[in-house]
Design a protein around this motif. Structure first.
Motif, PDB file in Angstrom:
ATOM      1  N   TYR A 215      11.583  -1.791   6.725  1.00 47.95           N
ATOM      2  CA  TYR A 215      12.333  -1.539   5.494  1.00 47.95           C
ATOM      3  C   TYR A 215      11.521  -0.580   4.638  1.00 47.95           C
TER       4      TYR A 215
ATOM      5  N   GLY B 119       3.567   5.509  -3.261  1.00 46.88           N
ATOM      6  CA  GLY B 119       3.880   5.237  -1.867  1.00 46.88           C
ATOM      7  C   GLY B 119       2.928   5.959  -0.943  1.00 46.88           C
TER       8      GLY B 119
ATOM      9  N   TYR C 183       6.290   7.001   8.902  1.00 47.38           N
ATOM     10  CA  TYR C 183       5.718   6.563   7.628  1.00 47.38           C
ATOM     11  C   TYR C 183       4.215   6.785   7.607  1.00 47.38           C
TER      12      TYR C 183
ATOM     13  N   HIS D 118       8.689  -8.002   4.579  1.00 48.75           N
ATOM     14  CA  HIS D 118       9.859  -7.991   5.448  1.00 48.75           C
ATOM     15  C   HIS D 118       9.402  -8.068   6.908  1.00 48.75           C
TER      16      HIS D 118
ATOM     17  N   SER E  21       7.761   6.997  -0.531  1.00 52.14           N
ATOM     18  CA  SER E  21       8.247   5.947   0.356  1.00 52.14           C
ATOM     19  C   SER E  21       7.201   4.848   0.484  1.00 52.14           C
TER      20      SER E  21
ATOM     21  N   PRO F 237       6.997  -2.143   2.395  1.00 49.81           N
ATOM     22  CA  PRO F 237       6.498  -3.424   1.885  1.00 49.81           C
ATOM     23  C   PRO F 237       6.070  -4.350   3.019  1.00 49.81           C
TER      24      PRO F 237
ATOM     25  N   LYS G  22      11.184   1.475   1.151  1.00 47.26           N
ATOM     26  CA  LYS G  22      11.637   1.475  -0.237  1.00 47.26           C
ATOM     27  C   LYS G  22      11.314   2.817  -0.886  1.00 47.26           C
ATOM     28  N   GLU G  23      12.316   3.424  -1.497  1.00 49.50           N
ATOM     29  CA  GLU G  23      12.077   4.665  -2.240  1.00 49.50           C
ATOM     30  C   GLU G  23      11.411   4.345  -3.568  1.00 49.50           C
ATOM     31  N   VAL G  24      10.298   5.005  -3.844  1.00 47.71           N
ATOM     32  CA  VAL G  24       9.515   4.732  -5.044  1.00 47.71           C
ATOM     33  C   VAL G  24       9.095   6.041  -5.708  1.00 47.71           C
TER      34      VAL G  24
END
Length: 281
Positions: A223, A232, A187, A219, A213, A216, A225-227
């Motif tokens: 995790y 992202g 990431y 969590h 991507s 967040p 999240k697709e955005v």
């Protein structure tokens, strides 16, 4: 080379000419294949002619089925679906037919399973790809696999191994770097990941997806999240430079958004990054 961008157009027309022109009106020079049956030769010819006239490349025919299905009869049917999709891609002038390698998950056709990253999955994937290409024998269109976070191919090196094992010029790469982001390291270092993809797989890349991507901070386990593109971490400067560097057209298609407004925002973001770094579309 200019980058070809495409995406859904939210136009319900069945007229190929109108559909092709609607893509150009939005600034798109690439498209998903419009719905058409393989048996409808007349409409296939009309789509091919209309999109060529507008210089809109039909990037891909999607056939999203599980060719690793643990049920032998269902797997056979799924392989036939993909073969028909590749035959359609060849007839309509699309660059490729795309699917994922599949999954051994019996509850979710594309879901995670321990065997999805095993030698068993590798061997079955090679067998499936060879079968599809040997059955269809496409003249121009490629069969491509999309990268996935929990199913092979899940890295540039793994994809390279599959390419070498299949050893068929009809096989290609579908680049979806967001799907490769399955760890915080990837990431945060996605620029390096992109560079590795283009360095190792560049000459085989046929079509690509545009999304983003986000990791967040609410969590306590990883995790992603697709955005929407631009909201992202994905390094679109490196992504677009990589696409521009290719000797072949490898269209970039926006996907997985809910509304025309969201697609427009994604498109404008990608256009703005291109303008910033001197890349045309």
């Amino acid at each position: 080379m200019a980058v070809r961008l495409g995406g859904p157009i939210f136009n319900s027309s069945d007229d190929p000419v109108e559909l092709a022109r609607a893509h150009r009106k939005l600034g798109y020079r690439a498209a998903y294949c419009p719905p058409v049956a393989l048996e409808n030769g007349q409409k296939i010819a009309a789509i091919r002619k209309a999109f060529a006239a507008e210089d809109v490349v039909i990037a891909e025919v999607g056939r999203w089925v599980n060719i690793m299905d643990t049920n032998a009869e269902q797997r056979r049917k799924n392989l036939e679906t993909v073969c028909q999709g590749l035959a359609l891609a060849d007839e309509v002038g699309a660059l490729c037919c795309v699917d994922i390698a599949g999954s051994f998950n019996t509850e979710n056709w594309a879901g995670p399973h321990p065997d999805n990253v095993s030698q068993k999955a590798f061997e079955l994937t090679v067998e499936n790809v060879r079968y599809i290409l040997d059955t269809v024998k496409p003249k121009k269109a490629k069969f491509v696999l999309e990268m996935m976070p929990w199913t092979i191919p899940d890295s540039p090196d793994n994809f390279l191994d599959i390419m070498r094992a299949v050893n068929n010029p009809g096989f290609g790469v579908h680049l979806d770097p967001v799907n490769l982001i399955n760890s915080p390291k990837r990431y945060y270092e996605n620029s390096t990941l992109l560079e590795e993809c283009f360095e190792k797989l560049g000459k085989w890349i046929v079509s690509c997806h545009a999304k983003d991507s986000l990791l967040p901070d609410d969590h306590y386990t990883a995790y992603f999240k697709e955005v929407r593109p631009g909201t992202g971490s994905m390094d679109y400067r490196t992504y677009l430079r990589g696409l521009e560097s290719l000797s072949q057209d490898a269209p970039l298609l926006i996907e997985h958004l809910a509304t025309a407004e969201e697609y427009n925002l994604a498109k404008e973001y990608i256009f703005s990054v291109g303008e910033e770094i001197g890349i045309s579309f």
